[in-house]
Enzyme design. Structure first.
Site, PDB file in Angstrom:
ATOM      1  CB  ALA A  97      34.533   5.788 -21.126  1.00  0.00           C
ATOM      2  CG  ASP A  98      32.455  -0.595 -22.297  1.00  0.00           C
ATOM      3  OD1 ASP A  98      31.467  -0.548 -21.557  1.00  0.00           O
ATOM      4  OD2 ASP A  98      33.014  -1.677 -22.604  1.00  0.00           O
TER       5      ASP A  98
END
Length: 226
Positions: free
Chosen positions: A107-108
């Site tokens: 995730a970012d």
């Protein structure tokens, strides 16, 4: 064995002196509890973020954390949505080879103002400048979530955060708390910066770094495999 803990959860190897022949233990996270168990993890979280680990644990998904450093620089003319997608997939892909039979989640999160990505502050002046840019305005927070399993899955969460007016003195005082140092946009929505926020439109957990709606999809995907 159960251990109560108020801290965020992460997986660590534990070796018992009289049980060296058994597989390493791992920590299964649930709100306020750490439970020692031995089965194989259901998912690999490709992140060392304590916030993402906490969010994932709160819905009962069993996981291990394992992250590999990647180049996180923004490409020329790369939009925020493309950036978080590339980062989420790259983080998961960097770990996938080490765990080919277990789903890997990457995730970012990006804070975006006027189509510009506001990263982590370089220093005190940079952090104060970012906060004053956000003052009295609406900005976007994008979180990309990628799961690499039998086939890749990707979702994007977009939320809007409205800040009240912030004075330079308030921004400087907030810096002194140490909280903005490693935060995108120089603030943490779940921390002391909550006093700056007038309204949120979208996913609170997405702004923290892992939207709940995508967590549930991850859980459904993982449980269908094991």
């Amino acid at each position: 064995m159960l251990f109560r803990s108020g801290a965020s959860c992460e997986t660590i190897p534990i070796t018992a002196p009289d049980r060296d022949s058994r597989p390493p233990y791992r920590l299964l996270c649930s709100p306020g509890l750490l439970h020692i168990d031995t089965p194989q993890a259901m998912i690999i979280l490709a992140s060392q973020s304590p916030r993402r680990a906490t969010l994932l644990s709160q819905i009962g998904i069993e996981f291990r954390t394992h992250a590999t450093a990647i180049d996180e620089r923004v490409h020329d003319d790369e939009g925020a949505a493309d950036y978080v997608e590339r980062m989420a997939l790259s983080k998961a892909a960097a770990v996938r080879d080490s765990f080919p039979d277990i789903p890997v989640l990457g995730a970012d999160t990006a804070v975006v103002l006027d189509q510009r990505i506001l990263g982590k502050p370089a220093d005190r002046d940079d952090a104060i400048d970012m906060l004053l840019q956000l003052s009295g305005r609406t900005h976007e927070v994008l979180t990309g979530v990628a799961v690499l399993a039998d086939r890749p899955h990707y979702r994007l969460s977009l939320s809007r955060v409205i800040f009240r007016d912030i004075s330079a003195r308030e921004a400087a005082a907030y810096w002194e708390t140490g909280e903005p140092v490693d935060k995108a946009g120089s603030y943490a929505v779940q921390g002391l910066a909550a006093v700056f926020i007038e309204r949120i439109e979208g996913s609170y957990s997405g702004i923290m770094g892992l939207p709940r709606s995508e967590e549930r999809r991850v859980g459904k995907e993982c449980r269908s495999r094991w």
